[in-house]
Design a protein around this motif. Structure first.
Motif, mmCIF file in Angstrom:
data_model
loop_
_atom_site.group_PDB
_atom_site.id
_atom_site.type_symbol
_atom_site.label_atom_id
_atom_site.label_comp_id
_atom_site.label_asym_id
_atom_site.label_seq_id
_atom_site.Cartn_x
_atom_site.Cartn_y
_atom_site.Cartn_z
ATOM 1 N N LYS A 77 0.840 -1.210 0.000
ATOM 2 C CA LYS A 77 0.000 0.000 0.000
ATOM 3 C C LYS A 77 0.869 1.252 0.000
ATOM 4 O O LYS A 77 1.905 1.298 0.660
ATOM 5 N N ARG A 80 0.350 7.410 0.655
ATOM 6 C CA ARG A 80 -0.354 8.614 0.184
ATOM 7 C C ARG A 80 -1.874 8.407 0.099
ATOM 8 O O ARG A 80 -2.640 9.354 0.105
ATOM 9 N N PHE A 81 -2.264 7.137 0.043
ATOM 10 C CA PHE A 81 -3.692 6.861 -0.124
ATOM 11 C C PHE A 81 -4.337 6.311 1.147
ATOM 12 O O PHE A 81 -5.447 5.768 1.103
ATOM 13 N N TYR A 84 -7.992 6.955 2.196
ATOM 14 C CA TYR A 84 -9.110 6.388 1.446
ATOM 15 C C TYR A 84 -9.525 4.997 1.940
ATOM 16 O O TYR A 84 -10.369 4.353 1.327
ATOM 17 N N THR A 102 -12.459 13.901 -4.339
ATOM 18 C CA THR A 102 -11.697 12.646 -4.291
ATOM 19 C C THR A 102 -11.444 12.112 -5.692
ATOM 20 O O THR A 102 -10.330 11.648 -5.996
ATOM 21 N N GLU A 105 -8.666 14.079 -7.319
ATOM 22 C CA GLU A 105 -7.350 13.733 -6.778
ATOM 23 C C GLU A 105 -6.860 12.398 -7.330
ATOM 24 O O GLU A 105 -5.721 12.257 -7.771
ATOM 25 N N LEU A 106 -7.747 11.386 -7.267
ATOM 26 C CA LEU A 106 -7.338 10.061 -7.689
ATOM 27 C C LEU A 106 -7.120 9.976 -9.192
ATOM 28 O O LEU A 106 -6.295 9.180 -9.672
ATOM 29 N N GLU A 116 -2.711 1.495 -7.445
ATOM 30 C CA GLU A 116 -3.585 1.658 -6.280
ATOM 31 C C GLU A 116 -4.585 2.784 -6.505
ATOM 32 O O GLU A 116 -5.742 2.694 -6.109
ATOM 33 N N ALA A 117 -4.148 3.856 -7.160
ATOM 34 C CA ALA A 117 -5.046 4.978 -7.453
ATOM 35 C C ALA A 117 -6.146 4.536 -8.416
ATOM 36 O O ALA A 117 -7.314 4.913 -8.274
ATOM 37 N N LEU A 120 -8.695 2.497 -6.403
ATOM 38 C CA LEU A 120 -9.572 3.338 -5.563
ATOM 39 C C LEU A 120 -10.568 4.131 -6.417
ATOM 40 O O LEU A 120 -11.748 4.240 -6.081
#
Length: 914
Positions: A77, A80-81, A84, A102, A105-106, A116-117, A120
């Motif tokens: 992980k 930075r996230f 979330y 959100t 940003e993502l 990971e972004a 999410l």
């Protein structure tokens, strides 16, 4: 100790559930076994038999390798996230107010190809996807993240495999199970457990209620909403566990406490009445309201249902429509259908009704498809389009669609008329629960059969007897009462068929058993010895009377019944009496009596004809007894075979229904009348007796006065003087009793005084119709009531009718909330028919149905008049007309012809019972 799956046999060092099949693991103690000789030991390290080192084995389960699932290498992980994720380490649900920020940003990180972004962002988009484009974008982001090594993307796509995301991804519950089990192996948390619980509870392919219960219990222990929901479903339906509605309710309430709208709706439904839970409309309304606050389309629809039907709250059609509209705007198809019904029935806006029906119909709602068909048929007369939608609804076994398409085939609307096809459709509708479908079917069959019978009657009148009999016979075999009666009558009379009295009676009796009054009358004729081309049945007055009584009870003409009833009473007529004097018979001088005697209804009975000679001022007591019977002289107490002064007696046995003796003769010697020199005035009395029973019954009598004298005892003809005399008085020696019978009296009932007949308070009804009301439906009812009252005043002025009568007046078991009857008609003081005004939206409400049932239960006719909708043109004074090649409608006045027709229909329906 070893952990072993009892289902597939796989072994694990730790964990609760099998990663291969999801089975709950069990602890098993290994056995010590010698690999060389097979010796089993309880303890030790070496075999006491051969010295080989002992090994551990599990006797009950075959040793297997680790799960076949591919080991995945996942990324760590990114700190930075962290914001979330929730406390459990799972991507959290982003509040609405944070969602746009959100996503922005993502999106920046996702564009940098950070897995990971992408995961999410895909999760957020998937959770709120309202169209295919958003769902497609979410899935692609998750797929890219999975390929880049993101663990949660791998698990989330497992959810897609469970739900199905065609055309992006085909549903695959095996793949979904594998990914969910891996997810659970790593986290062993309630979130993973609830996904598995849903899979095992609701998947047809992977259904396993035991596993569903195990995982749901774990999820509920971790306070996961999904766990409570699955437990609620298992207990509510008795899936894999004993049914317990109270435990289901407890679990749903736990889920509701966590804010789940599905649970709130389920609680509301349970309170509508379920096993072990008392019905509580107020609680149902409360929970549906709570669900609607959560923006639940189902909750909004259920809340609309409550307002529409007054369930747990006051009836408010406008509020109901508001909630239906909110639910419909979220895509809830049942709400679309109910909203269309509101526009059609309440606002009479067929354009908007059509719009909402069409939306729901295109989404597959069977009820909307049927209602759309009805609208096309009844409003636009577009039967082709109507039939298309009926057939679509029938694909889902909508019962009303079967009924309505059956009507199209019956009438030939949009299709070629086909009564057989219509009959099949009505039968199917009846099987699916449409109560009036079987009545419509029977009426259709009866109507067609009536046409066929009428045609056969015409053929019979034209002399085409064989063709007529063929029709009668075919319909008789199908059970048609009229045809059975007609066919039986043809068999009796040999019309177009070989005569067969026995079979003819069988068919007439079948018809009479179906309450055919005409057949009852024909049977009565047969039992009265009716002559059928020289043949007849044995006379049976009792059976004839039974048939006549039944015919009368079924509404036969009293005069015809009376005419036939007279034929059950034995009678004799004496006429054309002629006296021939000075006739010799075997050298004996006397007079001969010649007469005509007609005996009716005397088959099988004893007819006695006796002749008496009664001197002037003589004893007439002998006239009370027939000749040939024992007689006691009142003066001397002497018993003789015939009464004194009876000079002739004979027993006759009539063999036909009407037996005629045209020249009946008998001889009386003068010497039997007078045996010494003298002159006498006498009366010859001829009496016909019914001597069948112990007590004789006098049937007919004729009296002929005469004088007789002789001058010597030699009795030569010239020494006798026999002269017929004219009656000196109207007084007769014998009075023949008038024959009576108890089949029917045609004396009309006494008319009731006008003051006794209930009249309508017309001024009160007019005042109510002119008043203002908070709801348009109430106004419609008041106006309809006035229109009905005016029809009654105009066309049934002498009817005994009462206004606003509650059904509890004739049925004490009726609830006080039942609909009052607007007009109750009575006949001879007894209620016979009720007329009620109803709205097209409320005709099937509970309080209306209760009144209808009370009328039916008490044998009172029930006539329903719609106050609004397209069945109330004559009341509203206008109707809607569709514009050519346009979906719009305009109002146009109703013709006077239509109004008169509707008024006539109403009067006819009422008059049926009066």
């Amino acid at each position: 100790m070893k952990l072993v799956c009892p289902d597939c046999g796989r072994q694990y060092e730790s964990g609760k559930f099998c990663l291969e099949c999801g089975g709950k693991l069990k602890e098993v103690t290994p056995e010590l076994v010698c690999p060389s000789c097979g010796y089993k030991a309880k303890s030790g390290k070496f075999c006491p038999e051969c010295g080989t080192k002992l090994t551990e084995q599990i006797a009950t389960v075959e040793e297997t390798s680790n799960p076949k699932s591919v080991e995945h290498t996942f990324n760590e992980k990114d700190p930075r996230f962290a914001k979330y994720y929730d406390k459990k380490g799972f991507p959290r649900t982003i509040p609405q107010e944070e969602r746009n920020v959100t996503i922005e940003e993502l999106t920046l990180f996702a564009n940098q190809d950070i897995a990971e972004a992408k995961m999410l962002l895909g999760y957020i988009l998937m959770s709120n996807a309202k169209n295919e484009d958003t769902a497609f974008k979410a899935f692609n982001l998750l797929k890219e993240a999975e390929e880049a090594g993101d663990k949660f993307a791998y698990y989330l796509i497992g959810y897609f495999y469970y739900m199905g995301a065609e055309p992006l991804l085909e549903q695959d519950h095996s793949e979904a199970e594998k990914r969910m089990l891996e997810y659970y192996k790593e986290y062993e948390n309630g979130d993973a457990a609830q996904l598995l619980a849903e899979l095992y509870a609701f998947s047809t392919e992977k259904c396993d209620y035991k596993k569903a219960l195990d995982y749901a219990t774990i999820a509920a222990e971790d306070d996961e909403c999904g766990g409570y929901l699955v437990l609620g479903s298992l207990y509510l339906n008795g899936w894999g566990i004993e049914k317990d509605v109270n435990k289901a309710l407890e679990n749903y309430k736990m889920a509701a406490a966590l804010g789940d709208e599905t649970a709130m709706n389920q609680i509301g439904i349970i309170y509508m009445g379920n096993e072990g839970i008392d019905e509580n409309p107020e609680q149902s309304f409360y929970w549906f309201n709570e669900a609607s606050k959560k923006n639940s389309a189902v909750g909004m629809y259920n809340l609309g249902y409550c307002y529409k039907n007054g369930y747990g709250t006051e009836t408010d059609i406008e509020q109901a429509a508001e909630w239906f509209k909110k639910a419909a705007e979220q895509g809830y198809v049942d709400a679309m259908c109910d909203l269309g019904e509101y526009y059609q029935e309440n606002l009479v806006d067929f354009n908007k009704a059509k719009m909402w029906y069409l939306k729901a119909a295109e989404l597959g709602n069977a009820e909307a498809q049927n209602k759309l068909g009805v609208l096309y048929a009844d409003i636009e007369n577009d039967y082709k389009e109507a039939i298309k939608w009926y057939k679509k609804a029938m694909e889902q076994d909508n019962p009303w669609a079967y009924r309505n398409l059956g009507i199209c085939y019956r009438e030939g609307n949009g299709v070629k008329k086909n009564l057989k096809k219509a009959e099949e459709l009505f039968s199917k509708a009846s099987e699916l629960g449409i109560e009036d479908a079987i009545d419509i079917k029977e009426d259709m069959i009866s109507s067609q059969e009536d046409e066929d019978i009428n045609m056969a009657n015409s053929l019979l009148d034209e002399g085409k007897q064989k063709e007529a009999v063929a029709i009668y016979k075919e319909l008789a075999k199908k059970g048609n009462a009229r045809a059975q009666g007609n066919y039986g009558n043809c068999l009796l009379n040999a019309w177009g068929v070989k005569q067969n009295l026995k079979e003819g009676i069988v068919w007439l009796e079948k018809s009479a058993n179906q309450d055919n009054e005409w057949a009852c009358l024909r049977l009565a004729e047969a039992y009265l010895g009716w002559d059928y081309r020289g043949k007849s049945l044995q006379y049976d007055a009792e059976k004839a009377k039974e048939c006549l009584s039944k015919a009368l009870s079924l509404g036969a003409d009293p005069e015809e019944v009376n005419h036939l009833a007279l034929m059950t009473v034995p009678s004799v007529e004496l006429s054309n009496i002629q006296i021939n004097k000075n006739v010799k018979e075997k050298s004996v001088l006397g007079f001969e009596v010649v007469l005509k005697m007609v005996a009716s209804r005397m088959i099988g009975r004893k007819l006695n004809l006796s002749a008496y000679c009664i001197p002037k001022n003589g004893d007439t007591s002998c006239l009370k007894t027939p000749g040939g019977r024992k007689y006691m002289n009142p003066a001397t107490k002497e018993v003789t075979r015939s009464p004194q002064n009876c000079l002739y007696s004979e027993i006759c046995k009539p063999r036909l229904s009407s037996t005629v003796w045209a020249d009946y003769k008998f001889f009386i010697p003068y010497a039997d009348i007078l045996n010494h020199k003298a002159k006498w005035e006498e009366t010859l009395v001829l009496i016909a007796w019914d001597q069948t029973n112990k007590k004789p019954e006098l049937l007919a009598c004729e009296e002929i006065p005469f004088s007789i004298s002789c001058t010597t005892h030699t009795f030569r003809s010239n020494e006798w003087d026999f002269t017929l005399l004219s009656p000196k008085s109207k007084k007769r020696l014998v009075t023949v009793p008038k024959k009576t019978f108890s089949i029917v009296t045609t004396t009309p009932p006494q008319k009731r005084e006008q003051s006794e007949i209930a009249k309508l308070p017309l001024n009160e009804i007019k005042k109510a119709a002119n008043a203002s009301y908070p709801k348009e439906s109430l106004k419609s009812l008041a106006v309809a009531t006035l229109k009905i009252a005016e029809v009654i005043e105009e066309r049934l002025p002498n009817a005994d009718v009462s206004y606003m009568v509650h059904p509890s007046e004739f049925d004490s078991s009726v609830n006080k909330e039942a609909l009052p009857i607007h007009f109750l008609f009575k006949k001879d003081g007894t209620p016979v028919v009720a007329v009620v005004a109803v709205t097209s939206n409320g005709y099937n409400a509970t309080h209306v149905i209760e009144t209808a049932d009370a009328c039916k239960k008490n044998g009172i006719g029930y006539v329903r008049v719609f106050a609004d909708g397209y069945y109330a043109d004559w009341i509203q004074g206008w109707k809607l007309k569709s514009l050519s090649k346009s979906p719009w409608f305009v109002k146009e006045p109703v013709s006077q012809e239509t109004i008169d027709f509707c008024k006539g229909w109403l009067v006819d329906r009422i008059s049926e019972y009066l």
